[in-house]
Design a protein around this motif. Sequence first.
Motif, PDB file in Angstrom:
ATOM      1  N   VAL A   1       0.799  -1.226   0.000  1.00 41.96           N
ATOM      2  CA  VAL A   1       0.000   0.000   0.000  1.00 41.96           C
ATOM      3  C   VAL A   1       0.831   1.275   0.000  1.00 41.96           C
ATOM      4  N   ASN A   2       2.139   1.151   0.044  1.00 46.43           N
ATOM      5  CA  ASN A   2       3.016   2.307   0.178  1.00 46.43           C
ATOM      6  C   ASN A   2       2.763   3.347  -0.914  1.00 46.43           C
ATOM      7  N   GLY A   3       2.391   4.558  -0.502  1.00 50.92           N
ATOM      8  CA  GLY A   3       2.193   5.672  -1.419  1.00 50.92           C
ATOM      9  C   GLY A   3       0.853   5.684  -2.135  1.00 50.92           C
ATOM     10  N   ASP A   4      -0.017   4.718  -1.861  1.00 51.75           N
ATOM     11  CA  ASP A   4      -1.292   4.620  -2.575  1.00 51.75           C
ATOM     12  C   ASP A   4      -2.459   5.244  -1.807  1.00 51.75           C
ATOM     13  N   ILE A   5      -3.498   5.571  -2.556  1.00 52.22           N
ATOM     14  CA  ILE A   5      -4.760   6.043  -1.997  1.00 52.22           C
ATOM     15  C   ILE A   5      -5.665   4.823  -1.896  1.00 52.22           C
ATOM     16  N   ILE A   6      -6.120   4.517  -0.686  1.00 57.71           N
ATOM     17  CA  ILE A   6      -6.822   3.278  -0.392  1.00 57.71           C
ATOM     18  C   ILE A   6      -8.256   3.561   0.040  1.00 57.71           C
ATOM     19  N   LEU A   7      -9.179   2.752  -0.460  1.00 52.37           N
ATOM     20  CA  LEU A   7     -10.558   2.753   0.014  1.00 52.37           C
ATOM     21  C   LEU A   7     -10.791   1.451   0.758  1.00 52.37           C
ATOM     22  N   GLU A   8     -11.322   1.553   1.975  1.00 54.39           N
ATOM     23  CA  GLU A   8     -11.737   0.386   2.759  1.00 54.39           C
ATOM     24  C   GLU A   8     -13.253   0.451   2.864  1.00 54.39           C
ATOM     25  N   PRO A   9     -13.996  -0.364   2.106  1.00 52.22           N
ATOM     26  CA  PRO A   9     -15.456  -0.248   2.002  1.00 52.22           C
ATOM     27  C   PRO A   9     -16.272  -0.733   3.188  1.00 52.22           C
ATOM     28  N   SER A  10     -15.698  -1.554   4.043  1.00 50.21           N
ATOM     29  CA  SER A  10     -16.434  -2.056   5.207  1.00 50.21           C
ATOM     30  C   SER A  10     -15.449  -2.116   6.362  1.00 50.21           C
ATOM     31  N   ALA A  11     -15.132  -0.944   6.881  1.00 49.14           N
ATOM     32  CA  ALA A  11     -13.981  -0.760   7.765  1.00 49.14           C
ATOM     33  C   ALA A  11     -14.076  -1.437   9.121  1.00 49.14           C
ATOM     34  N   GLY A  12     -15.277  -1.731   9.590  1.00 47.01           N
ATOM     35  CA  GLY A  12     -15.374  -2.309  10.926  1.00 47.01           C
ATOM     36  C   GLY A  12     -14.762  -1.374  11.944  1.00 47.01           C
ATOM     37  N   LYS A  13     -13.886  -1.903  12.786  1.00 50.77           N
ATOM     38  CA  LYS A  13     -13.223  -1.045  13.777  1.00 50.77           C
ATOM     39  C   LYS A  13     -11.874  -0.520  13.289  1.00 50.77           C
ATOM     40  N   GLY A  14     -11.523  -0.835  12.022  1.00 50.05           N
ATOM     41  CA  GLY A  14     -10.366  -0.199  11.407  1.00 50.05           C
ATOM     42  C   GLY A  14      -9.075  -0.985  11.352  1.00 50.05           C
ATOM     43  N   ASN A  15      -9.114  -2.294  11.473  1.00 50.85           N
ATOM     44  CA  ASN A  15      -7.869  -3.069  11.439  1.00 50.85           C
ATOM     45  C   ASN A  15      -7.130  -2.929  10.105  1.00 50.85           C
ATOM     46  N   LEU A  16      -7.858  -2.988   8.986  1.00 51.57           N
ATOM     47  CA  LEU A  16      -7.203  -2.803   7.676  1.00 51.57           C
ATOM     48  C   LEU A  16      -6.704  -1.367   7.519  1.00 51.57           C
TER      49      LEU A  16
ATOM     50  N   GLU B   1      -3.214   8.038   1.418  1.00 49.42           N
ATOM     51  CA  GLU B   1      -4.504   8.530   1.915  1.00 49.42           C
ATOM     52  C   GLU B   1      -5.414   7.332   2.149  1.00 49.42           C
ATOM     53  N   LEU B   2      -6.242   7.412   3.192  1.00 45.83           N
ATOM     54  CA  LEU B   2      -7.184   6.345   3.526  1.00 45.83           C
ATOM     55  C   LEU B   2      -8.592   6.897   3.574  1.00 45.83           C
ATOM     56  N   ILE B   3      -9.476   6.231   2.847  1.00 43.39           N
ATOM     57  CA  ILE B   3     -10.887   6.607   2.787  1.00 43.39           C
ATOM     58  C   ILE B   3     -11.664   5.357   3.195  1.00 43.39           C
ATOM     59  N   PHE B   4     -12.786   5.539   3.899  1.00 41.58           N
ATOM     60  CA  PHE B   4     -13.513   4.346   4.319  1.00 41.58           C
ATOM     61  C   PHE B   4     -15.016   4.539   4.291  1.00 41.58           C
ATOM     62  N   CYS B   5     -15.693   3.403   4.269  1.00 38.66           N
ATOM     63  CA  CYS B   5     -17.141   3.312   4.451  1.00 38.66           C
ATOM     64  C   CYS B   5     -17.363   2.342   5.603  1.00 38.66           C
ATOM     65  N   GLU B   6     -18.404   2.567   6.358  1.00 42.29           N
ATOM     66  CA  GLU B   6     -18.796   1.633   7.416  1.00 42.29           C
ATOM     67  C   GLU B   6     -20.259   1.867   7.722  1.00 42.29           C
ATOM     68  N   ILE B   7     -21.063   0.838   7.546  1.00 42.99           N
ATOM     69  CA  ILE B   7     -22.504   0.961   7.673  1.00 42.99           C
ATOM     70  C   ILE B   7     -22.965   1.151   9.120  1.00 42.99           C
ATOM     71  N   ASN B   8     -22.204   0.631  10.067  1.00 43.46           N
ATOM     72  CA  ASN B   8     -22.558   0.779  11.476  1.00 43.46           C
ATOM     73  C   ASN B   8     -22.030   2.121  11.981  1.00 43.46           C
ATOM     74  N   SER B   9     -22.913   2.971  12.460  1.00 42.27           N
ATOM     75  CA  SER B   9     -22.514   4.329  12.854  1.00 42.27           C
ATOM     76  C   SER B   9     -21.529   4.341  14.022  1.00 42.27           C
ATOM     77  N   ASP B  10     -21.654   3.393  14.967  1.00 39.17           N
ATOM     78  CA  ASP B  10     -20.706   3.344  16.089  1.00 39.17           C
ATOM     79  C   ASP B  10     -19.308   2.972  15.603  1.00 39.17           C
ATOM     80  N   LEU B  11     -19.226   1.999  14.702  1.00 36.41           N
ATOM     81  CA  LEU B  11     -17.929   1.613  14.143  1.00 36.41           C
ATOM     82  C   LEU B  11     -17.368   2.738  13.270  1.00 36.41           C
TER      83      LEU B  11
END
Length: 185
Positions: free
Chosen positions: A28-43, A54-64
């Motif tokens: 992932v070095n130097g890349d812009i990454i999308l994490e579509p189901s981030a959960g608590k963010g391990n990835l 850069e890191l961009i994410f989606c997560e359907i659960n509002s608490d997560l």
Amino acid sequence: MENKWTSLFNRDFYPTPIEVINQMQLNVNGDIILEPSAGKGNLIDFCKENGAKELIFCEINSDLAEICKGKARFLEYDFLKVTPEQISHVQQIIMNPPFSKAKHHIMHAWNIAPDGCEITSLCNSEMVSEYRYEREHEIYKIIEMYGNSFNLGQCFEEAERKTDVKISCIKLYKPISNDSTNFEG
């Protein structure tokens, strides 16, 4: 007895252990990454620690999603509503989608990914096997033409949230179309 995460979230919530992330063969070095189901963010944590630009994410659960907002830029709650325009600059999509919806998440990622994007996804190995027998299925064709899959085995047996489900990793590369490289003059 399930751990604290199970009672807080849903049946599809399985945080990705670092041992599994290491098996996903990510660079992932130097890349812009999308994490579509981030959960608590391990990835997200892994990508951050390994030089993602850069890191961009989606997560359907509002608490997560709230947990991850301190780690990366929030895009949408529901990944299946993300449009190609929203991620036109993304170089990689890396995910551990809800296995009950993995087929939809992988196909949506493929359909909205910009040319040149790499997609890496965990899924239930049965999904991959099932589509190998249905050679006409779109996911099988995409895996065959633009990537591969490999079996990780029962790699969540010792995870924070355990399962004995066999896991596969799918890696796809969306080709660069000729249209995007043709310039006038």
